[in-house]
Structures are given as structure tokens and as C-alpha cells.
Design a protein around this motif. Structure first.
Motif, mmCIF file in Angstrom:
data_model
loop_
_atom_site.group_PDB
_atom_site.id
_atom_site.type_symbol
_atom_site.label_atom_id
_atom_site.label_comp_id
_atom_site.label_asym_id
_atom_site.label_seq_id
_atom_site.Cartn_x
_atom_site.Cartn_y
_atom_site.Cartn_z
ATOM 1 N N ARG A 16 9.730 -8.972 -4.794
ATOM 2 C CA ARG A 16 10.110 -8.531 -6.148
ATOM 3 C C ARG A 16 9.956 -7.023 -6.307
ATOM 4 N N LEU A 17 10.599 -6.293 -5.375
ATOM 5 C CA LEU A 17 10.644 -4.836 -5.469
ATOM 6 C C LEU A 17 12.104 -4.439 -5.586
ATOM 7 N N ARG A 18 12.450 -3.753 -6.668
ATOM 8 C CA ARG A 18 13.822 -3.316 -6.860
ATOM 9 C C ARG A 18 14.066 -2.088 -5.983
ATOM 10 N N LEU A 19 15.086 -2.141 -5.163
ATOM 11 C CA LEU A 19 15.390 -1.017 -4.276
ATOM 12 C C LEU A 19 16.810 -0.550 -4.532
ATOM 13 N N ARG B 347 13.021 -12.111 -13.544
ATOM 14 C CA ARG B 347 13.082 -11.552 -12.205
ATOM 15 C C ARG B 347 13.306 -10.045 -12.246
ATOM 16 N N TYR B 350 10.142 -8.320 -13.241
ATOM 17 C CA TYR B 350 9.234 -8.194 -12.099
ATOM 18 C C TYR B 350 9.666 -7.029 -11.197
ATOM 19 N N GLU B 351 10.945 -7.031 -10.862
ATOM 20 C CA GLU B 351 11.428 -6.068 -9.866
ATOM 21 C C GLU B 351 11.343 -4.637 -10.386
ATOM 22 N N ARG B 352 11.679 -4.453 -11.664
ATOM 23 C CA ARG B 352 11.598 -3.102 -12.232
ATOM 24 C C ARG B 352 10.141 -2.678 -12.396
ATOM 25 N N ARG B 354 7.517 -3.616 -10.733
ATOM 26 C CA ARG B 354 6.848 -3.370 -9.461
ATOM 27 C C ARG B 354 7.426 -2.156 -8.732
ATOM 28 N N ALA B 355 8.740 -1.928 -8.907
ATOM 29 C CA ALA B 355 9.338 -0.743 -8.287
ATOM 30 C C ALA B 355 8.825 0.518 -8.967
ATOM 31 N N PHE C 91 6.662 -16.010 -6.878
ATOM 32 C CA PHE C 91 6.533 -15.429 -8.216
ATOM 33 C C PHE C 91 7.020 -16.425 -9.249
#
Lengths: 97, 494, 482
Positions: A16-19, B347, B350-352, B354-355, C91
Motif C-alpha cells: 500500500r505505497l502509492r508510486l 485503498r 492507505y496508499e496516499r 503511506r506514500a 490491509f
């Protein structure tokens, strides 16, 4: 083993890391560097070796606690740090199952 | 005239006992020192001066009533990885936002119980991931030492406990808590010319310390000398039923062991630690260390740790794997910072979050850790690394049949500049080459300041001991310290 | 004849395996000291461990370990003296740590077996693959806000036993019988309350179909089915769906599905592309779980009687297999019966419990846990019948009175004067009066119409307001009528 961009994206998804695309490229190079260096482990003969699990240098077993209610009853303290507190709940965007 | 910041912890405790100084006077001196030098060094993320003075007044009152604890009135800094009740705890990460823990870590709680005064929360590498304290979201920490031939070049204090080491070296704290996962106590202690010990895994409770890699993390002290480390460790250590990996063993008087001497002890010299690229000054200091110990009555015994050379790659599988799981809880739901768009689904949130919340090194290690645990790669990486780890531990277990302690350099180099070694992660990782084995095998390791390099920068020696035999480690460390008679001080100092 | 479903291409066999999540009965959670009680205010039973706060660590609850071992013993399963906890990483909004602590590689309980009884009285053994301990997740509430879900962590960290069966079931009935039997066993053991309405037990149902003699085909998992009836319906619905897919030339994809109880069909869950990469690894916060054999032996010695053993014992007491079965389905019923039968004729006790008593519960829509009559008082009623104080008829009247107020039958008999008359003199007087008023009937009786004997009994009882001891009334009449 070499990581392609798709694998980098898949792993980022799992974590869950936006790249963005430039980050994918940069990470691909860095991770391949690190994994290439880690590759030397494959030369170690580990046949019949029990893997270590946990950090203790001496054999240990799980300690047990007695079954008693000793915690909880502190909803406010549990919720106080929440970025989105909704009354007595944590709020998140609607989850559809 | 002795200035308040000149006292060691042992000396300070004696002076407090004799009423030569009060806890308030000590604390005021440190708060002033922090005001003067922290803007440059950036060793503290959060300074709790007012609170410290209130604690100091309470401490003096306890002493007056004859209720002084073992650390009564001693001003300390706390690495900002230890949760402190009511005081913001950041782990040097944006993702924790303004997290204020409602609980106190066991280790910091033990120090409070013994009367210590907390000056504030010390900077570190983000989530303790780094060897230079350059990954902190609150900016890098500067080493108070500088090179004789290039005094304006800003040097790193080492990491991850860079704030702890810099603060103690510059006398912005009498001592500090730190944590060590791959060398994060011993390497910065060596870079800053102070002492630091990572005790045996299980000696200090991990409860309330933000986790990086659970099977490797251990708390320990950094202080100006070996005896002060021993005094602090005695308060920090102890069985904690809230940590299932905490060891239920007695905590001895470590300070008494410092003066024990090394007569008759067998000190191991591991053949594999003579690295091809080792700086001649470090090699020379290491040999000097053996000579000192021999003079003090120890026997030097060659040993072999054949798998030690695989320790770093092993560490960079195991630690990121555990970290990838430990850091999954930072998701912007229950605490910490949240980053989301108006139409973000869970989702995306979460992704934003954590980034935006994790820095580059933390993201890198989460990626590595996630990868080595993922389907199809677990056996090749994680399981393989844990087997090699078992072999590394076995090498040590076999060595203990022949020796009582092992002496190695603490680091392969002295402190480097902030703009060096930042390009390639692997180069940075090599900093921990001498320290990481003790984490993998769960053993105690002490870094002792032992000399200066050609640029006038401190160098350290490391003593590794048997499980739960910190006393021998302190005995050897004490002997080295007496022989080295390290009296140099950094350029920036209160 | 074995169960099959008929498709266009002929009969299909159904293959079912169950993964049952049973909430461990304990005061506090698996790894924290927060309470487990159902229905508390949101987030009021949450420790910082359960909420996944920084630096928080798990410490295992000894009773949860004991409950898992008891359950394993009750399933005749192997108890592993060495087991370990792993982290299952994914998650989800109601999974605060970002991983579930579970036992993946080394479960506490190994293989076991459950014997199920089917409608035709036949039995079948269903293999249990394993039982392991794990944490429950929190709860997401979706109906409180138009664009948000609300998270309640009260359940987060509650201990679950996941009990995995072999794919040994071949019909909806077998799946239902397995779940019922498992529920019965854990309830007898006191290791799970079995309240499926409250989610204390729920089943993930693995279903596939195949032609006779084939290897297993692809299975689908139907998540979180929460009643025996729904399990049976879900098995059939999913099997029919798969048969259609196969017969129309398609391929069944391995996936997770949900059972729509309103429509009676299964549907695919929103696909999670990484759902199957849980990155299990040993939890470094938890050393291995090591049990002493002597401790396991002690638990075994103190295990309560299980339903199969109890049923066999009841048959030994003279009960019919049917009554023994009915009385042992619910442990509360068996416990009630035990009290009623204690020191009394077991068969009579069984007749009363399964007869008048069950009928009364039905009629009053009451449950045995909320019984209108205590087992002690019902036993007392049996005593009054046995010692002749009450006739069968009077006993029924007293029983009816007991339903209104759970008083002791003796006091009801006293207050209402329902004691049967055993005084021979009084009975003779009543008989004489009846005979005197029915001289014609006596003549007919003596003329051979012996069926009239019942008429005289009835008249006498009527005259005595039903309280005459029937045996004595019979004796006196026989004597008088010669």
C-alpha cells in the motif's frame, strides 16, 4: 533474480505505497542493487539448518498470562489520536464488500 | 570550578547526594545547553524544558525526604522511538503526525521510577532505519565533532540513535536512551566519542518502543563513559510481563562489574573481521586494544566466525521483512497523519497516507521486506536468511567454548560527512558490518571510545559478550577505557 | 444411495469441506486484557494492543490455550506440544495491526475426527485437518453514514479457533450435520458458546463438484455462513451454480464468494488481486508455544462428558436411542434431564422431559435456559407419582399448575388439595354410591358386558373429583362386582 517494473508495482500494491512512474524506475534500480548484493546468501550451505525465528540467543517459550479483564474501558483514549473520529468509532471511506 | 554539565552520571549522583548541586541546577544547565546548541545540532525533536524543571523540583523534594531513587535528579534525553505518556512521539516520521501516546514505554518508565528527569525527545533516523541520522523527517543531526583539516564540513553523528549520541557528546544530556537493531547504539556512540551498549536480546523490554525489526530491536543507553552506561542499563533493564520476549533473569550491578578487571579472561580475535578495505588507523586501534587487554592480564585467543561475512545481507532480509509487517499499522486510521483526496476510497487513502508519510529509506525497506516475504520468494530470501542467521548464531555459540568476550572495531570508518555515501543504499549499509552480528545472534555489544583518527575524529572498539553476560562486557569495556584514557572533547560542546 | 445433483450431463457428486471459526470462551482476549463480552459500547473493550498502537506487544492468554487443547481432545485430535504463531499480512479497515496473528505453519492441534449421524440413523466419520488459534478482526459498520464506514474494534483480538475439516462431506445434509455436531461438542466442552446469531461460530464453506470417480475439481470458498440451515442451502446453491458453469463449457475459478441468504444464491466477492499473498512469517513478538504433556493430561482428565458418550450412557439407562439423542442435542437439555432423573427412574424421567415438558416449552414458546419449571421441581413431581401421592392424571394437573408458578409440587398438592385419595374406606363409599345409582348397569355388566367396567371407574373418579387412586378404585370395583 531481477525485479521488473511490474513486480515493483505489485510489491508496492501489496505494501500500500502509492508510486509514480519515476519512483518505480528509481526503486527498481535501487532494489535490484540491494537484492543483487543479498544474492551472496545463496552461496551459503544451509542444508539441514533450522531457521532462526525470534531474537533470543537462548531457547525460550511463550510466557502465559492469566485470563482476566485488565484492560479496555478507555474508548476516549483509544479514539483520541484518530484523524477521523466519528463519535465512538473510527471513520474511514465507505468499504464495499 | 566544576560546571554542572561536566558531571558524569556517577559523579552527578555523588554531588547530588552530597548536596553540592541540585537536580534543578543540573536540569537548568542542560536546558540552557540545549537552547544554545540544539539549533545547530538538531539533536532534539522535542524539548520539554518546563516539564523537566518541574520534574527536577519534584526530584529534589524526594531527595530531601530521603526517597532518592537510583537515578534521582539525573537529566536524560529519550530517543523519540520510546513512547512517552503525554509527550508527542514521532519516530522521526511524518506518518506519526502529532501522535501523543497515552502510555509510557517500560524502559522510560523504569528510568522515571528511579528518579530521572527527561529533557526531551531525541532525533533519530526515521523509524530507526539508517546509519547517519539523515533520514529523519525532522532534519539531519549534526555530529558535534569535526575534522581538523576541514572544520566547516558537517559530519553525521551516525544512526539511527544520532540524536542520542550527539546530545550526550555535546553535553545536551547526561545520558540518553537509544535502540539498536543493526548497530544503532554502537555506531553513533563510536562516531561521537561516547560509550553505548546494546544488551542481550530480552534484557530490556520492548514494550512501548516503536518497533522496527522485532527480533533484532533492543534498547540500551548511551553515556559519556562505560560506568554511566552500566548505571543507566541497570535501571532500564528487567523482566516485563508485557513483552513476551523479555527475559526473566536477574539484573546484576553492572557498574560494579566495570572495575572488575580482565585478569584471566580470554578475549577472542575473530579472523574474519580483518576486512580488506579496513582503514589502517582502525586496524591499528584494534591491535592496540588487544595490547591493552593483554597488559591488563587477559589472554588473546584467535577464533573463527566463518558466517559473519554474511551478516549484513542476512540483516537486510530479516530486518526489512519484519519492518514491512511492523509498519503496516501506520495507515492513517487510528492515529498519525492521514493523506486522502475527497473521493479517496480506503485503498487510495492507505496508499496516499503511506506514500506521503514514509520517507525514501523507510519506503525502500518496506518494499524489500514485502518482496522477500511474498509468494515465491519467501524460501529463497527470508527462510534462507533465517538459516544463515542460525549459522551466525552457532558460530558465536562455538566461540564461547574458547573465549569470554570478543573484541572488534566498532565501525569500519570514523564519522563521514552529511553529503557522503548518500547515493547508494548498500554503501550506507556497510557501516554496520561490525555491529550487526550481535543483533542477529542476540548478544550484548558495547562500544567504547578508544582513540582518534588522523582528522581528530573519535574511533571506537566493540566488546561482544555471551548471552546475559553484560558484566564481563562491562569489565572488558572498563579495562579498555582505563587504558585508552579517552579525554578528547568535541568542537561543539556545552 | 449417495447424494448427487442431476445436471444435463447426468449426476454430479458434491464435495464439501468446512473451515469453522469458533470464538473461544474466555474473559479476556487472546493477546490482551480487554474483555470479550458481546454487545458492549463501540470501542469500549479495546486495549492499545488490540488497536495496533505503536510499541504495543501481545501476551498470550493461558485459558485460550487450554480451551484450544480441550477442543482438540474433544475432537480426538493430536495435541501438538510445540506450536507457533505467524503473522498473516493484509490491509483491511478492521485489522488494526495490518496483520492477523494466526498459526499457519505449526497449529496447536493436528488431525482429529468427528462422527456425524445422518437422518437415516447412519453415521459417518469426517476428518479434522487441524485446529489453530488466531485473532478475530474488528467490525465495520456500513449503515451509519452515507460515505463512510465506521470501525469498532471490540472484537479485534478476541480468540478464535479455526477448525478445518477434510473435504469429506458429500451432501448439504452432511455439511449441516458436521457443523451441528461440532457446535454440540464445543458447547459440551464449554470452549465456545456456539451462538451463531452473535457470530460466535461461523463457517467458510468450500464447495466443488465432480463426476463420480474423478479427482477433485476447483473449489470455491463461501465466506462467513452463520447458520446450519444456511450452510446447507449455500452448499446446494453453489454446487448447482458450478454444475451449470461446467456444463455450459466454462471453468470454475477458485474464488471467495458470499451467500446471499435472501436470494438463496452465492455471489463473487469484490476481487482482491493480492488476496492470496499473505506473506506469512513467524511472529517475532511471540516465542513458540510449548505445552507440558502432564498439563495436557490434566486437562484430559477433567474433560466433561461429551455428547456421544452421554448418549450411550442414556441408552444404557434404558432410554430409547431416539430419546437419548433428543436429550443430548443441547447440553442444557441433558443437564436438565440429569437433575430430573437423579435417583429416579430414568425412563420415566425421560418420558416426562421429552413429553409433557417439551410440549409445554413449545406451547409457551419458552427455552430451556428460561425454563418455566425447574428440574428439581419436575423431579419432585416424579417422586409424588412414585410414592402414590399423585395419579398420572393428577400429576398432569399439578404440572400445569407448576407452569403457572414454579412452586414445589408438594406445596401445590397441599394448597389445592390435589392429593389422591388412598383411603380404602372413602373409595369403598364412593364405589358403593356409584353402584347403588346404577343397578341396571350392574345387571348388564354381570350379563357379560364387561366393557362397562370402565364406566364404573369413570363414575367413581368423577364422584371423587379425580382424586381417587386408580389402582385402589379398580381393586374395590372388582371386589364389589365379583
Amino acid at each position: 533474480m531481477s525485479l521488473d517494473a511490474a513486480t515493483v508495482r505489485r510489491v508496492a500494491n501489496l505494501a500500500r505505497l502509492r508510486l509514480d512512474e519515476t519512483e518505480v524506475e528509481k526503486l527498481q534500480t535501487e532494489l535490484n542493487g540491494i537484492l543483487g548484493w543479498i544474492e551472496q546468501l545463496q552461496t551459503v550451505d544451509t542444508d539441514g539448518v533450522e531457521p532462526m525465528a525470534g531474537g533470543s540467543p537462548v531457547p525460550v517459550a511463550l510466557p502465559w498470562r492469566q485470563d482476566a479483564v485488565t484492560d479496555g474501558g478507555q474508548a476516549d483514549a483509544v479514539l483520541r489520536n484518530a484523524p477521523d473520529r466519528e463519535g465512538e468509532y473510527f471513520g474511514v471511506p465507505k468499504v464495499v464488500e | 570550578m566544576m560546571r554542572p554539565t561536566d558531571y558524569t552520571i556517577a559523579g552527578g549522583l555523588r554531588a547530588l547526594e552530597k548536596r553540592e548541586i541540585s537536580a534543578v541546577e543540573l536540569t537548568e544547565a542542560y536546558v540552557k545547553a540545549i537552547e544554545a546548541h540544539n539549533p545547530r545540532l538538531n539533536a532534539y525533536i522535542t524539548v520539554t524544558g518546563e516539564q523537566a524543571l518541574a520534574e527536577a523540583r519534584a526530584s529534589d523534594a524526594r531527595r530531601a525526604k530521603g526517597e532518592a531513587g537510583a537515578l534521582e535528579g539525573i537529566p536524560l534525553g529519550i530517543k523519540d522511538l520510546f513512547c512517552t505518556a503525554g509527550t508527542r512521539t514521532t519516530a522521526a516520521s511524518r506518518i506519526l503526525g502529532d501522535f501523543v501516546p497515552p502510555y509510557e514505554s517500560t524502559v522510560s518508565g523504569n528510568l522515571k521510577r528511579d528518579g530521572a528527569v527527561f529533557l526531551g525527545k531525541l532525533n533519530l533516523d526515521e523509524f530507526a532505519m539508517g546509519s547517519a541520522n539523515t533520514t529523519s523527517a525532522f532534519g539531519p543531526v549534526e555530529n558535534p565533532w569535526s575534522r581538523a583539516n576541514d572544520p566547516t564540513k558537517r559530519l553525521v553523528p551516525g544512526g539511527s540513535s544520532g540524536g542520542s549520541a550527539a546530545a550526550v557528546a555535546a553535553r545536551l544530556a547526561m545520558g540518553a536512551t537509544a535502540t539498536d537493531t543493526g548497530g544503532s547504539i554502537r555506531q553513533p556512540a563510536a562516531f561521537c566519542g561516547i560509550a553505548g551498549i546494546k544488551p542481550t536480546y530480552g534484557r530490556c523490554s520492548r514494550w512501548g518502543i516503536v518497533a522496527y525489526a522485532s527480533s533484532l530491536d533492543q534498547a540500551g543507553p548511551v553515556a559519556r563513559n562505560v560506568e554511566d552506561c552500566a548505571i543507566l542499563l541497570r535501571s532500564m533493564a528487567g523482566f516485563d510481563p508485557k513483552d513476551s520476549t523479555s527475559a526473566n533473569v536477574a539484573v546484576p550491578d553492572f557498574a560494579a562489574a566495570c572495575a572488575r578487571g580482565v585478569k584471566g579472561l580470554r578475549i577472542g580475535v575473530p579472523a574474519e573481521y580483518t576486512l580488506p578495505g579496513l582503514a589502517p588507523e582502525i586496524e591499528a586501534l584494534w591491535q592496540q586494544g588487544f595490547a591493552w587487554l593483554k597488559d591488563a592480564g587477559a589472554e588473546i585467543v584467535p577464533i573463527s566466525l566463518p558466517h559473519a561475512k554474511y551478516a549484513l545481507p542476512t540483516y537486510y532480509v530479516v530486518a526489512p521483512a519484519e519492518a514491512s509487517s511492523n509498519l503496516a499499522r501506520y495507515d492513517g486510521v487510528r492515529f498519525g497523519a492521514r493523506t486522502a483526496e475527497r473521493d479517496s476510497d480506503l485503498r487510495d487513502l492507505y496508499e496516499r497516507t503511506r506514500a506521503a508519510g514514509f520517507g525514501a529509506e523507510v519506503r525502500r525497506r518496506i518494499m524489500i521486506g514485502t518482496y522477500v516475504l511474498s509468494a515465491g520468494y519467501y524460501d529463497a530470501y527470508y527462510l534462507k536468511a533465517q538459516k544463515v542467521r542460525a549459522l551466525i548464531a552457532r558460530d558465536f555459540a562455538e566461540a564461547w567454548a574458547k573465549v569470554d568476550a570478543i573484541l572488534t572495531p566498532a565501525t569500519p570508518t570514523s564519522a563521514f560527512a552529511m553529503d557522503e555515501r548518500q547515493d547508494d543504499p548498500v554503501t550506507m549499509y556497510l557501516n554496520d558490518v561490525f555491529t550487526v552480528t550481535a543483533n542477529l545472534a542476540g548478544l550484548p555489544g558495547l562500544s567504547v571510545p578508544a582513540g582518534l583518527d588522523g582528522q581528530g575524529l573519535p574511533l571506537g572498539l566493540q566488546v561482544i559478550g555471551k548471552p546475559f553476560d553484560e558484566e564481563t562486557v562491562f569489565a572488558v569495556g572498563g579495562a579498555l577505557e582505563r587504558a585508552a584514557n579517552f579525554t578528547a572533547t568535541p568542537q561543539v560542546m556545552a | 444411495m449417495s447424494y448427487t445433483l442431476e445436471g444435463d450431463t447426468g449426476p454430479w457428486e458434491v464435495v464439501v469441506g468446512l473451515e469453522v471459526h469458533a470464538q473461544v470462551l474466555s474473559e479476556s482476549k487472546l493477546f490482551s486484557g480487554a474483555a470479550t463480552a458481546f454487545g458492549a459500547e463501540p470501542n469500549s473493550q479495546v486495549s492499545f494492543v488490540d488497536a495496533g498502537f505503536p510499541g504495543m506487544l501481545p501476551v498470550i492468554n493461558a485459558e485460550c490455550v487450554a480451551q484450544a487443547v480441550r477442543t482438540g481432545l474433544g475432537l480426538n485430535a493430536q495435541v501438538n506440544l510445540w506450536s507457533r504463531f505467524d503473522r498473516k499480512n493484509y490491509f483491511y479497515a478492521d485489522l488494526p495491526q495490518g496483520y492477523q496473528i494466526s498459526q499457519f505453519a505449526h497449529p496447536i492441534i493436528g488431525t482429529g475426527v468427528i462422527e456425524i449421524t445422518l437422518g437415516d440413523g447412519s453415521t459417518k466419520n469426517i476428518g479434522v485437518t487441524r485446529l489453530h488459534l488466531e485473532q478475530d478482526a474488528g467490525k465495520s459498520v456500513h449503515d451509519q453514514h452515507p460515505s463512510k464506514s465506521f470501525i469498532d474494534l471490540n472484537r479485534s483480538g478476541v480468540a478464535l479457533m479455526e477448525i478445518v475439516s477434510e473435504p469429506d462431506m458429500r451432501s448439504p445434509e452432511e455439511a449441516g450435520a458436521y457443523l451441528s455436531k461440532l457446535r454440540q461438542i464445543v458447547r459440551y466442552l464449554g470452549t465456545c458458546d456456539g451462538n451463531m446469531d452473535e457470530g460466535s461460530m461461523r463457517a467458510d464453506v468450500n464447495v466443488s463438484v465432480r463426476k463420480s470417480g474423478e479427482e477433485f475439481r476447483t473449489r470455491c470458498e463461501i465466506k462467513n455462513v452463520n447458520s446450519v440451515r444456511f450452510v446447507m442451502q449455500a452448499v446446494e446453491a453453489e454446487a448447482r451454480r458450478q454444475i451449470e458453469v461446467w456444463e455450459s463449457g466454462g471453468t470454475v475459478e477458485q474464488e471467495t464468494r458470499l451467500f446471499d441468504t435472501a436470494r438463496g444464491t452465492t455471489r463473487s466477492m469484490r476481487s482482491k488481486e493480492d488476496a492470496h499473498d499473505y506473506r506469512y512469517f513467524p511472529d517475532p513478538d511471540l516465542p513458540p508455544l510449548v505445552l507440558e504433556q502432564s498439563w495436557v493430561d490434566e486437562l484430559k482428565a477433567n474433560l466433561p462428558e461429551l455428547p456421544d458418550a452421554r448418549r450411550a450412557r442414556y441408552v444404557g439407562l434404558g432410554l430409547s436411542p431416539y430419546d437419548a439423542h433428543v436429550l443430548t442435542i443441547e447440553k442444557e437439555t441433558a443437564a436438565f434431564f440429569e437433575i430430573v432423573a437423579k435417583g429416579r427412574d430414568a425412563k420415566v424421567a425421560a418420558n416426562w422431559v421429552t413429553g409433557d415438558y417439551f410440549a409445554a416449552l413449545n406451547r409457551l414458546k419458552r427455552d430451556i435456559s428460561d425454563s418455566p419449571v425447574s428440574a428439581e421441581n419436575l423431579g419432585g413431581l416424579l417422586d409424588l407419582i412414585a410414592d402414590g401421592t399423585l395419579s398420572g392424571k393428577l400429576a398432569k394437573d399439578v404440572f400445569e399448575a407448576m407452569l403457572e408458578a414454579d412452586e414445589s409440587p408438594a406445596s401445590i398438592v397441599e394448597k389445592r388439595g390435589l392429593r389422591q385419595v388412598t383411603d380404602t374406606g372413602a373409595i369403598e363409599a364412593a364405589v358403593d354410591a356409584v353402584l347403588a345409582a346404577n343397578a341396571d348397569k350392574i345387571a348388564q355388566y354381570q350379563g357379560g358386558k364387561v366393557g362397562l367396567f370402565g364406566f364404573f371407574v369413570g363414575q367413581t373418579m368423577k364422584a371423587m373429583a379425580g382424586k381417587g387412586n386408580p389402582a385402589l378404585v379398580n381393586d374395590v370395583l372388582k371386589k364389589r362386582l365379583g
